[in-house]
Design an enzyme around this catalytic site. Structure first.
Site, short mmCIF file in Angstrom:
data_model
loop_
_atom_site.label_atom_id
_atom_site.label_comp_id
_atom_site.label_asym_id
_atom_site.label_seq_id
_atom_site.Cartn_x
_atom_site.Cartn_y
_atom_site.Cartn_z
CG ASP A 297 -1.98 1.04 1.19
OD1 ASP A 297 -2.25 1.53 0.08
OD2 ASP A 297 -2.54 1.36 2.25
CG ASP A 530 -3.20 1.04 6.69
OD1 ASP A 530 -3.95 0.88 5.70
OD2 ASP A 530 -2.62 2.11 6.92
CG ASP A 534 -5.51 -2.39 2.65
OD1 ASP A 534 -5.51 -2.16 1.43
OD2 ASP A 534 -5.12 -1.58 3.50
#
Length: 776
Positions: A297, A530, A534
């Site tokens: 990410d 996080d 996700d």
């Protein structure tokens, strides 16, 4: 309209609570205690060992039951590690339980977020997390929905707009009505799609299971045949028949190897904990060593989730830009990440006194403050503040993926009742800000790339911005990006996974699809994340890595949790995985010797109607002294080499030479027994001592090249095993070498050394050829 003014009554709140329409709900994706016990106890491997133990117990062969200690230790290690990791995750409550302001009975009061009920009226403002899905009734606010969507830009929420649980209020204040609670909330529904705990993926465990499954197919028929031959045809009593047949079956099950793998992985868990990496699934350490594709990410992974001021470039040299900006920061109530970055660089001042202000809005993309003797100062995006002007500083910064703000001034503004209009202002300065790249991010990406890991960046942000940040972080091929919001077909998204490196505007479902396609291409995929957005991808990945500062659902589903939310610690986890796999592979040749020769000798005994030459207690001594002792210490050695080849074929090929030597020595002893007319005890003693010697040769091979520790292990293993065999010869049911058998033992061991060297060299060549074919 009564309800909007006064909110729910106490009776209505009680009624909704009793009906289950309250917000007391938590998505749980971690395994239950029952599931943990079940997964570690109810295995085919344990069942086979238990059945053999029951048979030995039934005939009173108590000394031969010692092997069950190994099984119990292995079960205990697995259960305790999983429960410990799960409980640590439960304690990782990064966001404290917040008190929510609600209007009930016409009075504003504070309640726990879990006490909210359907239709509650909530007053929520800057800095608060939205606890349940709501609809705005009045007011205006900017909301950060990055935890849900991955999109970092703030979203304006006004009347009738939906506030989603899990997002944060960045500025402003609204009164909103709760429209969904508990499991019906958006974040809860997204998390529930990944509620089932991830299945185990471990080459080591799957290999052990393959061996166990194979042996389970032959153990029952072989065991029955060996028992019947001993009891019915050779006239052995019941106890002796059970003991002999049990020894053959126990030798096929790699008990010590299962325990060694558990200990090696548990050691890795402990070492990573010291590096602030929580391992929830210890087998994920092994899988991480095989990872060849890592999906990252942007926010919170490549970047720290905050901004820094790169430069302040004055446009109008007649004005004191520092004094104006300092006064603006002192007078402004805005507290978004941009203003936080500016305040860290520019000290607020009272050089100018304000008399009117308009907070920053993500809809307008500018804020304004009016000062006496100065006029109106505007701070905002270039396209909103100086839309008709092209400044080279702005174009240069934007092309580099940096964030740009413009400070402008309207000196004619002098009336607080006059509306703010940035079109009347002239530029004073260009402010350039950048996402703060994590320290050592560039070195980490370079290392992972050099180790053959293909890196992908998947984000909900603008792909141009993500690409620029990835480039600053040192990501290879960062210019190769795509906007996934333009793709609607699954086939197109899957094709993009094969082509691009950076993915922007990605939805949670698309993230999962990208990971799925990368796995379908034969890759071992790790995913970092996080947020709730996700979770689906984390669930899909072979190894999921969550940031401790992220959402609880992401932490629960993850195999590893980075307690400092710092992905630059990943190489440490990779090294631990390589250490475990390389060391276990190296010593597995010792363990599988017994599996192979026990199987071959069992077939031979069935074919010739002879007794299996060993008893369980003799096998247990080899488990402890030759397999367990040196392997335990060798498993702690550092070994960062890249994993090559497949575990099971490599381990079996390493064991095969020694297993064949055992078979050859069995024939030799049988021939000598017939030729010399030895008593059975004499032949058993010679063969058992030869078995110890051949097993010790395998230990020596695993210790090459030598170092002080390995030399010490060789000496103590050989001397300790032979001393133990002589000290406990009554329990082991063996004797001592005699003046006749000792020279024969020395001669056969000399031949064994030569044959071991030749057969091992051949096995090594075959192993390398298999590795080359696998790589090709």
């Amino acid at each position: 309209m009564k309800q909007i003014d006064t909110g729910l009554t106490s009776e209505e709140v009680t009624q909704r609570t009793e009906q289950g329409q309250h917000n007391d709900y938590e998505t749980k994706t971690s395994k239950s205690t029952t599931a943990i016990f079940k997964d570690n106890i109810l295995t085919l491997f344990n069942l086979l060992n238990l059945l053999i133990g029951v048979c030995l117990l039934a005939v009173g062969a108590y000394s031969n039951l010692f092997y069950l200690v190994i099984i119990l230790i292995n079960i205990t290690v697995g259960i305790s590690q999983e429960i410990h990791a799960r409980n640590l995750v439960k304690k990782l409550s990064i966001i404290a339980q917040q008190e929510i302001r609600v209007i009930r009975d016409g009075v504003t009061q504070s309640v726990d977020a879990k006490s909210l009920v359907l239709d509650d009226l909530v007053v929520i403002g800057a800095g608060e997390q939205i606890p349940a899905d709501m609809v705005v009734l009045s007011g205006q606010t900017d909301v950060n929905e990055s935890m849900l969507t991955g999109e970092a830009d703030l979203v304006v929420k006004e009347n009738d707009a939906i506030l989603l649980s899990g997002s944060f209020v960045a500025s402003g204040e609204v009164t909103a009505k709760v429209i969904r609670v508990g499991a019906e909330n958006y974040a809860a529904k997204l998390s529930n799609e990944a509620k089932t705990h991830k299945p185990l993926r471990s080459e080591l465990v799957s290999s052990i299971r393959k061996v166990t499954k194979f042996t389970s197919l032959v153990i029952v028929p072989l065991g029955v045949i060996l028992f019947l031959q001993a009891y019915l045809f050779r006239g052995s009593d019941l106890k002796e028949a059970v003991i002999v047949s049990s020894a053959a079956l126990l030798g096929m099950l790699p008990k010590g190897l299962v325990l060694l793998i558990s200990i090696a992985l548990t050691t890795g868990v402990i070492k990573l904990a010291k590096k602030r990496i929580l391992v929830q699934d210890m087998y994920a350490i092994e899988t991480l060593a095989h990872v060849d594709t890592l999906c990252l990410d942007k926010t919170g992974t490549l970047t720290e989730g905050r901004l820094s001021v790169e430069s302040i470039q004055p446009i109008d040299d007649t004005q004191d830009v520092t004094a104006i900006l300092g006064s603006y920061l002192a007078a402004s109530t805005d507290n978004n990440v941009t203003m936080q970055a500016l305040r860290q660089t520019i000290t607020g001042s009272d050089h100018y006194q304000s008399f009117a202000a308009m907070p920053f809005s993500s809809d307008r993309k500018w804020g304004a403050i009016a000062f006496h003797e100065l006029g109106a100062v505007y701070l905002g995006a270039p396209e909103k503040t100086i839309a008709n002007q092209q400044l080279p500083q702005i174009q240069e910064a934007q092309s580099a993926g940096l964030r740009v703000l413009v400070l402008t001034l309207d000196p004619h503004y002098n009336d607080a009742n006059q509306p703010f209009d940035p079109a009347k202002a002239a530029p004073l300065a260009v402010l350039v800000l950048a996402d703060v790249i994590r320290e050592n991010a560039e070195n980490t990406l370079a290392y992972l790339s050099a180790e053959g890991v293909d890196l992908k960046v998947i984000s909900g942000d603008n792909p141009i911005t993500v690409s620029a940040i990835a480039k600053r972080a040192g990501l290879p091929d960062s210019e190769n990006y795509i906007d996934l919001s333009q793709l609607t077909e699954e086939a197109d998204v899957r094709q993009a996974a094969q082509t691009y490196t950076v993915f922007g505007r990605v939805t949670p479902q698309q993230k999962k699809l990208l990971v799925s396609e990368l796995k379908a291409l034969g890759n071992t995929v790790a995913m970092t994340g996080d947020g709730v957005n996700d979770v689906l991808a984390l669930r899909e990945a072979d190894v999921s890595i969550a940031m401790a500062a992220g959402d609880s659902a992401a932490r629960q589903i993850a195999n590893l949790v980075l307690l400092d939310s710092d992905f630059t610690t990943l190489p440490a986890a990779l090294f631990e995985g390589r250490r475990v796999v390389n060391n276990v592979t190296k010593v597995s040749g010792i363990f599988f010797i017994k599996t192979i020769y026990s199987f071959l000798l069992s077939l031979l005994c069935v074919a010739t109607s002879t007794a299996f030459p060993f008893i369980p207690i003799q096998i247990t001594l080899l488990d402890l002294a030759i397999e367990g002792y040196p392997s335990f210490f060798l498993s702690f050695e550092e070994d960062k080499k890249r994993i090559t080849g497949r575990y099971l074929p490599t381990a079996l090929l390493r064991a095969l030479p020694s297993a064949l030597l055992v078979l050859l020595n069995y024939f030799a002893v049988q021939f000598l027994q017939t030729d010399y007319g030895w008593e059975p005890m004499t032949a058993t003693t010679l063969f058992y001592y030869l078995l110890i010697g051949i097993s010790c040769l395998a230990v020596i091979r695993s210790c090459l090249p030598l170092n002080p520790l390995r030399l010490f292990l060789i000496v103590t293993t050989i001397s300790g095993t032979y001393i133990a065999a002589m000290l406990f010869h009554h329990i082991l049911e063996v004797g001592f070498l005699t003046s006749i058998t000792l020279p024969i033992f020395v001669g056969l061991m000399a031949i064994n050394c030569l044959l071991q060297w030749g057969l091992s060299a051949l096995a090594t060549q075959i192993t390398r050829r298999l590795e080359q074919n696998a790589t090709a």
